[in-house]
Design a protein around this motif. Sequence first.
Motif, PDB file in Angstrom:
ATOM      1  N   THR A 258       9.482  66.974  -2.758  1.00  0.00           N
ATOM      2  CA  THR A 258       8.958  65.656  -3.109  1.00  0.00           C
ATOM      3  C   THR A 258      10.062  64.617  -3.199  1.00  0.00           C
ATOM      4  OG1 THR A 258       7.216  66.758  -4.393  1.00  0.00           O
ATOM      5  CG2 THR A 258       7.527  64.408  -4.768  1.00  0.00           C
ATOM      6  N   THR A 259      11.210  65.032  -3.746  1.00  0.00           N
ATOM      7  CA  THR A 259      12.360  64.128  -3.783  1.00  0.00           C
ATOM      8  C   THR A 259      12.781  63.742  -2.375  1.00  0.00           C
ATOM      9  OG1 THR A 259      13.117  65.194  -5.820  1.00  0.00           O
ATOM     10  CG2 THR A 259      14.710  63.851  -4.625  1.00  0.00           C
ATOM     11  N   GLY A 260      12.847  64.733  -1.495  1.00  0.00           N
ATOM     12  CA  GLY A 260      13.199  64.461  -0.103  1.00  0.00           C
ATOM     13  C   GLY A 260      12.192  63.564   0.582  1.00  0.00           C
ATOM     14  N   LEU A 261      10.910  63.746   0.271  1.00  0.00           N
ATOM     15  CA  LEU A 261       9.870  62.907   0.880  1.00  0.00           C
ATOM     16  C   LEU A 261      10.017  61.462   0.445  1.00  0.00           C
ATOM     17  CD1 LEU A 261       7.254  62.523   2.493  1.00  0.00           C
ATOM     18  CD2 LEU A 261       5.982  63.131   0.409  1.00  0.00           C
ATOM     19  N   ALA A 262      10.276  61.226  -0.851  1.00  0.00           N
ATOM     20  CA  ALA A 262      10.429  59.854  -1.340  1.00  0.00           C
ATOM     21  C   ALA A 262      11.594  59.163  -0.654  1.00  0.00           C
ATOM     22  CB  ALA A 262      10.620  59.860  -2.856  1.00  0.00           C
ATOM     23  N   LEU A 263      12.710  59.877  -0.518  1.00  0.00           N
ATOM     24  CA  LEU A 263      13.870  59.282   0.152  1.00  0.00           C
ATOM     25  C   LEU A 263      13.594  59.076   1.639  1.00  0.00           C
ATOM     26  CD1 LEU A 263      16.750  61.303  -1.546  1.00  0.00           C
ATOM     27  CD2 LEU A 263      15.935  59.012  -2.099  1.00  0.00           C
ATOM     28  N   ALA A 264      12.870  60.010   2.251  1.00  0.00           N
ATOM     29  CA  ALA A 264      12.538  59.868   3.672  1.00  0.00           C
ATOM     30  C   ALA A 264      11.615  58.679   3.903  1.00  0.00           C
ATOM     31  CB  ALA A 264      11.887  61.152   4.192  1.00  0.00           C
ATOM     32  N   PHE A 298      22.196  36.705  10.888  1.00  0.00           N
ATOM     33  CA  PHE A 298      21.108  36.526   9.931  1.00  0.00           C
ATOM     34  C   PHE A 298      20.006  37.568  10.129  1.00  0.00           C
ATOM     35  CE2 PHE A 298      22.378  31.814   9.898  1.00  0.00           C
ATOM     36  CZ  PHE A 298      23.288  32.043   8.886  1.00  0.00           C
ATOM     37  N   LEU A 299      19.723  37.903  11.384  1.00  0.00           N
ATOM     38  CA  LEU A 299      18.709  38.920  11.651  1.00  0.00           C
ATOM     39  C   LEU A 299      19.189  40.295  11.221  1.00  0.00           C
ATOM     40  CD1 LEU A 299      15.951  39.522  12.759  1.00  0.00           C
ATOM     41  CD2 LEU A 299      16.911  39.646  15.066  1.00  0.00           C
ATOM     42  N   ILE A 300      20.467  40.594  11.457  1.00  0.00           N
ATOM     43  CA  ILE A 300      21.029  41.871  10.998  1.00  0.00           C
ATOM     44  C   ILE A 300      20.951  41.957   9.477  1.00  0.00           C
ATOM     45  CG2 ILE A 300      23.131  43.253  10.850  1.00  0.00           C
ATOM     46  CD1 ILE A 300      23.960  42.100  13.544  1.00  0.00           C
ATOM     47  N   GLN A 301      21.340  40.871   8.809  1.00  0.00           N
ATOM     48  CA  GLN A 301      21.281  40.853   7.347  1.00  0.00           C
ATOM     49  C   GLN A 301      19.855  41.066   6.854  1.00  0.00           C
ATOM     50  OE1 GLN A 301      23.104  37.040   6.431  1.00  0.00           O
ATOM     51  NE2 GLN A 301      24.986  38.016   5.759  1.00  0.00           N
ATOM     52  N   GLY A 302      18.895  40.424   7.501  1.00  0.00           N
ATOM     53  CA  GLY A 302      17.506  40.553   7.083  1.00  0.00           C
ATOM     54  C   GLY A 302      16.979  41.961   7.236  1.00  0.00           C
ATOM     55  N   VAL A 303      17.283  42.602   8.354  1.00  0.00           N
ATOM     56  CA  VAL A 303      16.809  43.972   8.587  1.00  0.00           C
ATOM     57  C   VAL A 303      17.468  44.936   7.609  1.00  0.00           C
ATOM     58  CG1 VAL A 303      16.742  45.867  10.242  1.00  0.00           C
ATOM     59  CG2 VAL A 303      16.276  43.541  11.015  1.00  0.00           C
ATOM     60  N   VAL A 304      18.791  44.827   7.457  1.00  0.00           N
ATOM     61  CA  VAL A 304      19.509  45.729   6.549  1.00  0.00           C
ATOM     62  C   VAL A 304      19.028  45.544   5.116  1.00  0.00           C
ATOM     63  CG1 VAL A 304      21.773  46.269   5.570  1.00  0.00           C
ATOM     64  CG2 VAL A 304      21.537  45.879   8.033  1.00  0.00           C
ATOM     65  N   PHE A 305      18.832  44.307   4.701  1.00  0.00           N
ATOM     66  CA  PHE A 305      18.358  44.057   3.337  1.00  0.00           C
ATOM     67  C   PHE A 305      16.963  44.649   3.135  1.00  0.00           C
ATOM     68  CE2 PHE A 305      16.152  41.363   0.200  1.00  0.00           C
ATOM     69  CZ  PHE A 305      16.986  41.555  -0.879  1.00  0.00           C
ATOM     70  N   THR A 306      16.098  44.523   4.127  1.00  0.00           N
ATOM     71  CA  THR A 306      14.755  45.101   4.029  1.00  0.00           C
ATOM     72  C   THR A 306      14.813  46.611   3.891  1.00  0.00           C
ATOM     73  OG1 THR A 306      13.890  43.298   5.411  1.00  0.00           O
ATOM     74  CG2 THR A 306      12.511  45.247   5.155  1.00  0.00           C
ATOM     75  N   VAL A 307      15.695  47.248   4.643  1.00  0.00           N
ATOM     76  CA  VAL A 307      15.852  48.705   4.561  1.00  0.00           C
ATOM     77  C   VAL A 307      16.336  49.118   3.176  1.00  0.00           C
ATOM     78  CG1 VAL A 307      17.168  50.659   5.443  1.00  0.00           C
ATOM     79  CG2 VAL A 307      16.237  48.968   7.033  1.00  0.00           C
ATOM     80  N   ILE A 308      17.309  48.387   2.628  1.00  0.00           N
ATOM     81  CA  ILE A 308      17.842  48.729   1.302  1.00  0.00           C
ATOM     82  C   ILE A 308      16.778  48.541   0.225  1.00  0.00           C
ATOM     83  CG2 ILE A 308      19.548  48.083  -0.441  1.00  0.00           C
ATOM     84  CD1 ILE A 308      21.436  47.360   1.829  1.00  0.00           C
ATOM     85  N   VAL A 309      15.997  47.479   0.326  1.00  0.00           N
ATOM     86  CA  VAL A 309      14.916  47.257  -0.640  1.00  0.00           C
ATOM     87  C   VAL A 309      13.906  48.394  -0.574  1.00  0.00           C
ATOM     88  CG1 VAL A 309      12.962  45.781  -1.207  1.00  0.00           C
ATOM     89  CG2 VAL A 309      15.170  44.757  -0.718  1.00  0.00           C
ATOM     90  N   ALA A 310      13.554  48.817   0.635  1.00  0.00           N
ATOM     91  CA  ALA A 310      12.590  49.913   0.788  1.00  0.00           C
ATOM     92  C   ALA A 310      13.119  51.202   0.169  1.00  0.00           C
ATOM     93  CB  ALA A 310      12.286  50.124   2.268  1.00  0.00           C
ATOM     94  N   LEU A 311      14.394  51.502   0.406  1.00  0.00           N
ATOM     95  CA  LEU A 311      14.991  52.714  -0.163  1.00  0.00           C
ATOM     96  C   LEU A 311      15.087  52.622  -1.683  1.00  0.00           C
ATOM     97  CD1 LEU A 311      16.275  55.443   0.370  1.00  0.00           C
ATOM     98  CD2 LEU A 311      18.466  54.305   0.706  1.00  0.00           C
TER      99      LEU A 311
END
Length: 334
Positions: A258-264, A298-311
């Motif tokens: 379950t821990t692995g699933l949440a991180l995935a 700006f697009l790179i920053q936006g995508v990376v920030f979205t990924v970090i927020v999701a994680l």
Amino acid sequence: MQVIYIVKRFGVFLLIIWLAATLNFFLPKLSGQDPVRSKLLQEAALGGYVHAGIEDMVKVYQLKFGLDKPLWRQYLSYIDDVAHGDLNYSISNYPRTVASMVGEALPWTIALLGLTTLFSFAAGTVLGALLAWPGAPRWMQWLMPPLWALHAIPFFLLGLVLMYLFAFKLQWLPIFGGYSAGAKPGFDWIFIIDVLRHAVLPALSIVLVSVGGWALAMRGMMVTTMGEDYVTFAEAKGLRNKTIFARYCIRNAILPQTTGLALALGQILSGAVLVEVIFGYPGIGALLFQAIEENDFFLIQGVVFTVIVALGFATFVLDVIYPWLDPRITYRRS
């Protein structure tokens, strides 16, 4: 106590978001490049010459994007904009905003990687549990070598093999894109079937690779769990094998899964980037690759920030629900 714990974990989540936004702002600055000047020079070079008024154009666009201000002013403006969901404009696709581009790509990635992650988790967990259980059919042991072999193959490499077999040689499935060229997006069966046909190959490449990893992890946890005292006690009580398998072994072995699933799930926005690029799938991975190619900061920053927020959000949700999944874990400190 539960409310205090949740509030504290949410505070940690907000701290992670602030640190991510700060790093996301300063790291590109270390390169010393001017994204506006680089893009304008690139566009001018495509025409075979350098525009005489290029510096004037750079000043205009720097003023537009706020790059003419001191660094600390840019940082404060960036944090304020991020807090309001404004990720600035895309340099390469101006006047489109980064938020709109990310919003268009998100559903494709969530649909593809979200469903494949959940399916891989379910299939791999069941297979791993059965492979470790002595009462499982003997023919299931033959599944282990192909599962391990497929897990060692990168997503994109297996995707190329599947593309060659089913799209190029047999021509059963489309080779590129999220839907057919000229198709009109809409919630009708023709378009839905077309999207599903385009998603088969990238989804299959992800599932075939991921199932082996989930099965390997679950098998290891099942072997450990079956040696625990409470399993031995359950066998001594004369409980049925099905009860021991489901309620004593799987229920405890699945917790690390379950821990692995949440991180995935938190990483689905950035996972299998090359799969989306190879198949031309219009998701976050392909968008990030496009932004890197075009040096769109700006697009790179936006995508990376979205990924970090999701994680970060996935980790926060895991912290909150984990004590409910495992009664041995409490919100209180011992």
